[in-house]
Design a protein around this motif. Structure first.
Motif, PDB file in Angstrom:
ATOM      1  N   THR A 175       2.255   4.746 -12.706  1.00 42.33           N
ATOM      2  CA  THR A 175       3.626   4.574 -12.218  1.00 42.33           C
ATOM      3  C   THR A 175       3.658   3.817 -10.904  1.00 42.33           C
ATOM      4  OG1 THR A 175       4.431   6.551 -13.348  1.00 42.33           O
ATOM      5  CG2 THR A 175       5.696   5.805 -11.429  1.00 42.33           C
ATOM      6  N   VAL A 176       2.869   4.259  -9.922  1.00 45.10           N
ATOM      7  CA  VAL A 176       2.946   3.620  -8.599  1.00 45.10           C
ATOM      8  C   VAL A 176       2.358   2.210  -8.612  1.00 45.10           C
ATOM      9  CG1 VAL A 176       3.067   5.833  -7.391  1.00 45.10           C
ATOM     10  CG2 VAL A 176       0.863   4.676  -7.608  1.00 45.10           C
ATOM     11  N   GLY A 181       0.822  -1.204   0.000  1.00 41.87           N
ATOM     12  CA  GLY A 181       0.000   0.000   0.000  1.00 41.87           C
ATOM     13  C   GLY A 181       0.856   1.253   0.000  1.00 41.87           C
ATOM     14  N   LEU A 182       0.314   2.315  -0.578  1.00 46.53           N
ATOM     15  CA  LEU A 182       1.067   3.563  -0.700  1.00 46.53           C
ATOM     16  C   LEU A 182       0.147   4.758  -0.529  1.00 46.53           C
ATOM     17  CD1 LEU A 182       3.969   4.591  -1.425  1.00 46.53           C
ATOM     18  CD2 LEU A 182       3.146   4.782  -3.788  1.00 46.53           C
ATOM     19  N   TRP A 183       0.596   5.708   0.281  1.00 48.55           N
ATOM     20  CA  TRP A 183      -0.090   6.992   0.448  1.00 48.55           C
ATOM     21  C   TRP A 183       0.268   7.859  -0.750  1.00 48.55           C
ATOM     22  CZ3 TRP A 183       2.013  11.915   0.609  1.00 48.55           C
ATOM     23  CH2 TRP A 183       1.149  12.938   0.975  1.00 48.55           C
ATOM     24  N   LEU A 184      -0.740   8.563  -1.241  1.00 52.28           N
ATOM     25  CA  LEU A 184      -0.550   9.389  -2.423  1.00 52.28           C
ATOM     26  C   LEU A 184      -1.581  10.515  -2.396  1.00 52.28           C
ATOM     27  CD1 LEU A 184       1.087   9.252  -5.142  1.00 52.28           C
ATOM     28  CD2 LEU A 184      -0.810   7.938  -6.053  1.00 52.28           C
ATOM     29  N   LEU A 210      -3.995   1.838  -2.613  1.00 52.74           N
ATOM     30  CA  LEU A 210      -3.606   3.244  -2.596  1.00 52.74           C
ATOM     31  C   LEU A 210      -4.490   4.010  -1.616  1.00 52.74           C
ATOM     32  CD1 LEU A 210      -3.101   3.988  -6.397  1.00 52.74           C
ATOM     33  CD2 LEU A 210      -1.416   3.213  -4.700  1.00 52.74           C
ATOM     34  N   LYS A 211      -3.841   4.732  -0.730  1.00 49.91           N
ATOM     35  CA  LYS A 211      -4.552   5.638   0.160  1.00 49.91           C
ATOM     36  C   LYS A 211      -4.476   7.015  -0.508  1.00 49.91           C
ATOM     37  CE  LYS A 211      -4.230   7.970   4.603  1.00 49.91           C
ATOM     38  NZ  LYS A 211      -3.366   8.160   5.793  1.00 49.91           N
ATOM     39  N   LEU A 212      -5.539   7.376  -1.216  1.00 47.62           N
ATOM     40  CA  LEU A 212      -5.567   8.658  -1.906  1.00 47.62           C
ATOM     41  C   LEU A 212      -6.034   9.719  -0.925  1.00 47.62           C
ATOM     42  CD1 LEU A 212      -7.055   7.607  -5.346  1.00 47.62           C
ATOM     43  CD2 LEU A 212      -4.661   7.777  -4.642  1.00 47.62           C
ATOM     44  N   ASP A 213      -5.209  10.728  -0.719  1.00 48.43           N
ATOM     45  CA  ASP A 213      -5.463  11.755   0.295  1.00 48.43           C
ATOM     46  C   ASP A 213      -5.641  13.116  -0.379  1.00 48.43           C
ATOM     47  OD1 ASP A 213      -5.787  12.675   2.888  1.00 48.43           O
ATOM     48  OD2 ASP A 213      -3.781  12.092   3.549  1.00 48.43           O
ATOM     49  N   PHE A 214      -6.189  14.042   0.354  1.00 53.63           N
ATOM     50  CA  PHE A 214      -6.424  15.407  -0.096  1.00 53.63           C
ATOM     51  C   PHE A 214      -7.307  15.433  -1.355  1.00 53.63           C
ATOM     52  CE2 PHE A 214      -2.787  15.565   2.637  1.00 53.63           C
ATOM     53  CZ  PHE A 214      -2.978  16.711   3.394  1.00 53.63           C
TER      54      PHE A 214
END
Length: 168
Positions: free
Chosen positions: A149-150, A88-91, A158-162
């Motif tokens: 890319t990610v 998982g990745l914050w983005l 994916l933790k999509l933020d903002f």
């Protein structure tokens, strides 16, 4: 459109159960060795995903690994997958800080006022951040490319933020 491209790039519709997230232990103070050590310590614990949170990127808006990740982010995703965890990745792909290459080199992708100056979408990291203008096809392409890319690095969660920035 962007959700469809994310799913086409390998995103998954199903939910993840228990997620280990670097934010709650380290905030932005992460690096390759800290996360590798934490990943090893998770063996046998009831986690389904291993999420790298804020602190991996060069700067918000420039979604490439910073110098604290010399092996890159694909390496960490592969290690998480090998451990039986969903990587998982914050983005925050819809925003950029003023210092980012995106904001400096491609300001036409940012939401701007009537004078052409970028409009702050909020404040964090000690200053303002800008929203991408998703009415601009090139900005949409930029977000889609970032997601491609990610996910290409192996991140399936994916933790999509903002995301509120797109409502501006």
């Amino acid at each position: 459109r962007l959700l469809g491209e994310y799913l086409d790039a390998g995103g998954e519709r199903n939910q993840v159960g228990n997620v280990w997230c670097s934010w709650y232990a380290y905030h932005e103070q992460i690096d390759q060795e800290i996360l590798r050590a934490n990943l090893a310590e998770l063996a046998g614990l009831p986690f389904d995903a291993f999420q790298v949170d804020d602190g991996w990127e060069r700067i918000v808006g420039d979604w490439q690994p910073n110098g604290k990740f010399p092996a890159g982010l694909a390496d960490l995703a592969a290690r998480a997958a090998d451990a039986g965890l969903r990587p998982g990745l914050w983005l925050a792909p819809f925003i950029a800080r003023p210092e980012s290459l995106l904001a400096r080199e491609r300001p036409h992708l940012l939401l701007a006022d009537e004078t052409g100056r970028p409009v702050p979408a909020g404040y964090n990291w000690g200053g303002p951040y800008y929203a991408l203008d998703l009415t601009v096809p090139e900005a949409q392409d930029h977000v889609a490319s970032t997601i491609t890319t990610v996910t290409g690095w192996g991140y399936r969660y994916l933790k999509l933020d903002f995301v509120n920035a797109v409502a501006i």
